[in-house]
Design a protein around this motif. Structure first.
Motif, mmCIF file in Angstrom:
data_model
loop_
_atom_site.group_PDB
_atom_site.id
_atom_site.type_symbol
_atom_site.label_atom_id
_atom_site.label_comp_id
_atom_site.label_asym_id
_atom_site.label_seq_id
_atom_site.Cartn_x
_atom_site.Cartn_y
_atom_site.Cartn_z
ATOM 1 N N LEU A 124 -8.693 22.607 4.126
ATOM 2 C CA LEU A 124 -8.076 22.880 2.886
ATOM 3 C C LEU A 124 -6.887 21.729 2.489
ATOM 4 C CD1 LEU A 124 -7.215 26.836 3.538
ATOM 5 C CD2 LEU A 124 -9.149 25.760 2.182
ATOM 6 N N LEU A 125 -6.978 21.424 1.451
ATOM 7 C CA LEU A 125 -5.767 20.430 0.924
ATOM 8 C C LEU A 125 -4.683 21.227 0.651
ATOM 9 C CD1 LEU A 125 -5.112 17.614 -0.119
ATOM 10 C CD2 LEU A 125 -5.821 18.220 -2.303
ATOM 11 N N GLN A 126 -3.430 20.900 1.289
ATOM 12 C CA GLN A 126 -2.301 21.788 1.373
ATOM 13 C C GLN A 126 -1.391 21.078 0.316
ATOM 14 O OE1 GLN A 126 -0.805 22.168 5.331
ATOM 15 N NE2 GLN A 126 -2.219 23.834 5.666
ATOM 16 N N SER A 127 -1.333 19.683 0.269
ATOM 17 C CA SER A 127 -0.455 19.056 -0.597
ATOM 18 C C SER A 127 -0.807 17.678 -0.852
ATOM 19 C CB SER A 127 0.928 18.819 0.121
ATOM 20 O OG SER A 127 0.812 18.086 1.163
ATOM 21 N N ILE A 128 -0.420 17.112 -1.894
ATOM 22 C CA ILE A 128 -0.588 15.645 -2.318
ATOM 23 C C ILE A 128 0.599 15.016 -2.405
ATOM 24 C CG2 ILE A 128 -1.847 14.126 -4.012
ATOM 25 C CD1 ILE A 128 -3.592 16.137 -4.438
ATOM 26 N N THR A 129 0.803 13.956 -1.689
ATOM 27 C CA THR A 129 2.274 13.118 -1.769
ATOM 28 C C THR A 129 1.995 11.764 -2.643
ATOM 29 O OG1 THR A 129 3.107 14.262 0.115
ATOM 30 C CG2 THR A 129 4.132 12.283 -0.598
ATOM 31 N N GLN A 130 2.718 11.635 -3.486
ATOM 32 C CA GLN A 130 2.563 10.194 -4.320
ATOM 33 C C GLN A 130 3.445 9.240 -3.463
ATOM 34 O OE1 GLN A 130 4.369 10.169 -8.201
ATOM 35 N NE2 GLN A 130 3.682 7.998 -8.376
ATOM 36 N N LEU A 131 2.265 8.150 -3.193
ATOM 37 C CA LEU A 131 3.188 7.038 -2.325
ATOM 38 C C LEU A 131 3.663 5.910 -2.992
ATOM 39 C CD1 LEU A 131 0.202 6.800 0.375
ATOM 40 C CD2 LEU A 131 2.059 7.984 0.509
ATOM 41 N N SER A 132 4.833 5.431 -2.585
ATOM 42 C CA SER A 132 5.695 4.312 -3.566
ATOM 43 C C SER A 132 5.817 3.482 -2.274
ATOM 44 C CB SER A 132 6.719 5.005 -4.206
ATOM 45 O OG SER A 132 6.218 5.968 -5.255
ATOM 46 N N ARG A 133 5.200 2.953 -1.549
ATOM 47 C CA ARG A 133 5.540 2.226 -0.435
ATOM 48 C C ARG A 133 4.362 1.141 -0.334
ATOM 49 N NH1 ARG A 133 4.941 5.617 4.957
ATOM 50 N NH2 ARG A 133 2.600 5.828 4.976
ATOM 51 N N TYR A 134 4.819 -0.111 0.479
ATOM 52 C CA TYR A 134 3.857 -1.051 0.737
ATOM 53 C C TYR A 134 3.765 -1.176 2.263
ATOM 54 C CZ TYR A 134 1.733 -5.659 1.016
ATOM 55 O OH TYR A 134 1.008 -6.833 1.463
ATOM 56 N N GLU A 135 2.564 -0.853 2.736
ATOM 57 C CA GLU A 135 2.254 -0.961 4.104
ATOM 58 C C GLU A 135 1.771 -2.347 4.389
ATOM 59 O OE1 GLU A 135 -0.809 1.786 5.005
ATOM 60 O OE2 GLU A 135 0.613 3.733 4.547
ATOM 61 N N ALA A 136 2.820 -2.966 5.155
ATOM 62 C CA ALA A 136 2.842 -4.408 5.100
ATOM 63 C C ALA A 136 2.041 -4.888 6.386
ATOM 64 C CB ALA A 136 3.944 -4.860 4.944
ATOM 65 N N ALA A 137 2.245 -4.179 7.365
ATOM 66 C CA ALA A 137 1.915 -4.406 9.065
ATOM 67 C C ALA A 137 1.346 -3.520 9.594
ATOM 68 C CB ALA A 137 2.783 -5.494 9.524
ATOM 69 N N SER A 138 0.455 -3.639 10.582
ATOM 70 C CA SER A 138 -0.057 -2.589 11.362
ATOM 71 C C SER A 138 0.001 -3.157 12.921
ATOM 72 C CB SER A 138 -1.147 -1.811 11.308
ATOM 73 O OG SER A 138 -2.161 -2.778 11.071
ATOM 74 N N GLY A 139 0.106 -2.663 13.935
ATOM 75 C CA GLY A 139 -0.118 -3.203 15.300
ATOM 76 C C GLY A 139 -0.791 -2.099 16.208
ATOM 77 N N ALA A 140 -1.659 -2.559 16.980
ATOM 78 C CA ALA A 140 -2.490 -1.875 17.891
ATOM 79 C C ALA A 140 -1.771 -2.045 19.416
ATOM 80 C CB ALA A 140 -3.882 -2.297 18.001
ATOM 81 N N PHE A 141 -1.775 -0.824 20.102
ATOM 82 C CA PHE A 141 -1.160 -0.831 21.379
ATOM 83 C C PHE A 141 -1.946 -0.087 22.229
ATOM 84 C CE2 PHE A 141 1.949 -1.004 18.074
ATOM 85 C CZ PHE A 141 3.083 -2.123 18.507
ATOM 86 N N GLU A 142 -1.496 -0.466 23.570
ATOM 87 C CA GLU A 142 -2.298 0.314 24.762
ATOM 88 C C GLU A 142 -1.108 0.389 26.041
ATOM 89 O OE1 GLU A 142 -6.226 -0.975 26.639
ATOM 90 O OE2 GLU A 142 -4.890 -1.600 28.216
ATOM 91 N N VAL A 143 -1.107 1.356 26.515
ATOM 92 C CA VAL A 143 -0.368 1.919 27.272
ATOM 93 C C VAL A 143 -1.064 2.615 28.565
ATOM 94 C CG1 VAL A 143 0.396 3.967 26.246
ATOM 95 C CG2 VAL A 143 2.007 3.163 27.752
ATOM 96 N N VAL A 144 -0.367 2.355 30.061
ATOM 97 C CA VAL A 144 -1.076 3.013 30.841
ATOM 98 C C VAL A 144 0.237 3.966 31.462
ATOM 99 C CG1 VAL A 144 -1.857 2.970 33.383
ATOM 100 C CG2 VAL A 144 -2.300 1.203 31.581
#
Length: 229
Positions: free
Chosen positions: A65-85
């Motif tokens: 079920l779709l509960q809500s829709i949020t209008q995005l006003s941002r720029y996703e500029a970077a992402s990082g992948a991480f590993e932890v033990v």
């Protein structure tokens, strides 16, 4: 004893021998057919034989079920992948570890995204020179999304439990018995993302994006500054 009596006594013995021979021959024939079928199935000349005791899984979940829709006003500029033990140990103060306690070694894979929020920008955030050759854009500093743990790639590498813990888990059937290591891995990834250059990299990427876009609109000089905490 006459010859007739001897003949009458030997007839049932021959019949029993004949029936036993037929049963042995029938059993051998059935066994041969089974062996041939298995061999042909193994070399893919026959359809694969199914295990009659194999489990089947049926998804009876309800529609999403779709509960809500949020209008995005941002720029996703970077992402990082991480590993932890994560090495989580639980021990009792009064009982030895082989009776009460657990030691879980968990490998967590996750990611985090750095973004620049444009939703709060006002008209004074963009200043254009009188000759419209230069523009200055003031933006808030990059922020981090909550870290996301990749459940499919994360796994328990090793686990040792005391006798009491095994018995308790067997009877309780608690599906959240390993939830603590998942939450701990997510928190550690979040901390690592804050200590990483992810936000500064996001600001550099945002600056490069705006510089290219505004220069294509005719501005010769583009200045992008970041303020706030």
């Amino acid at each position: 004893m006459t010859a007739t009596d001897q003949t009458e006594k030997t007839v049932p013995i021959r019949r029993r021998g004949t029936i036993a021979g037929r049963l042995a021959w029938l059993a051998a024939a059935v066994a041969a057919v089974v062996v041939v079928a298995l061999v042909l199935s193994a070399v893919h000349l026959l359809p694969q034989l199914r295990n009659p005791f194999a489990e089947t899984t049926t998804d009876r979940s309800q529609p999403v079920l779709l509960q809500s829709i949020t209008q995005l006003s941002r720029y996703e500029a970077a992402s990082g992948a991480f590993e932890v033990v994560v090495d989580l140990q639980k021990h009792s103060s009064f009982l030895p570890s082989f009776i009460e306690g657990s030691d879980t070694l968990f490998v967590g894979q996750g990611s985090d995204i750095a973004y620049v929020d444009f939703s709060g920008l006002k008209s004074q955030a963009i200043h254009v020179s009188n000759d419209r050759s230069a523009v200055t854009v003031t933006l808030p500093r990059a922020r981090l999304e909550p870290a996301v743990l990749n459940v499919q790639q994360s796994y328990v590498y090793a686990q040792q439990q005391g006798l009491a813990n095994r018995i308790g888990n067997f009877f309780s059937g608690n599906p959240n018995s390993q939830q603590q290591v998942y939450e701990l891995a997510q928190q550690k990834i979040q901390t690592a993302a804050k200590q990483s250059p992810l936000t500064s990299e996001a600001q550099k990427n945002t600056q490069a994006m705006l510089n290219g876009m505004l220069r294509s609109l005719g501005f010769q000089r583009v200045t992008v500054t970041f303020t706030g905490s």
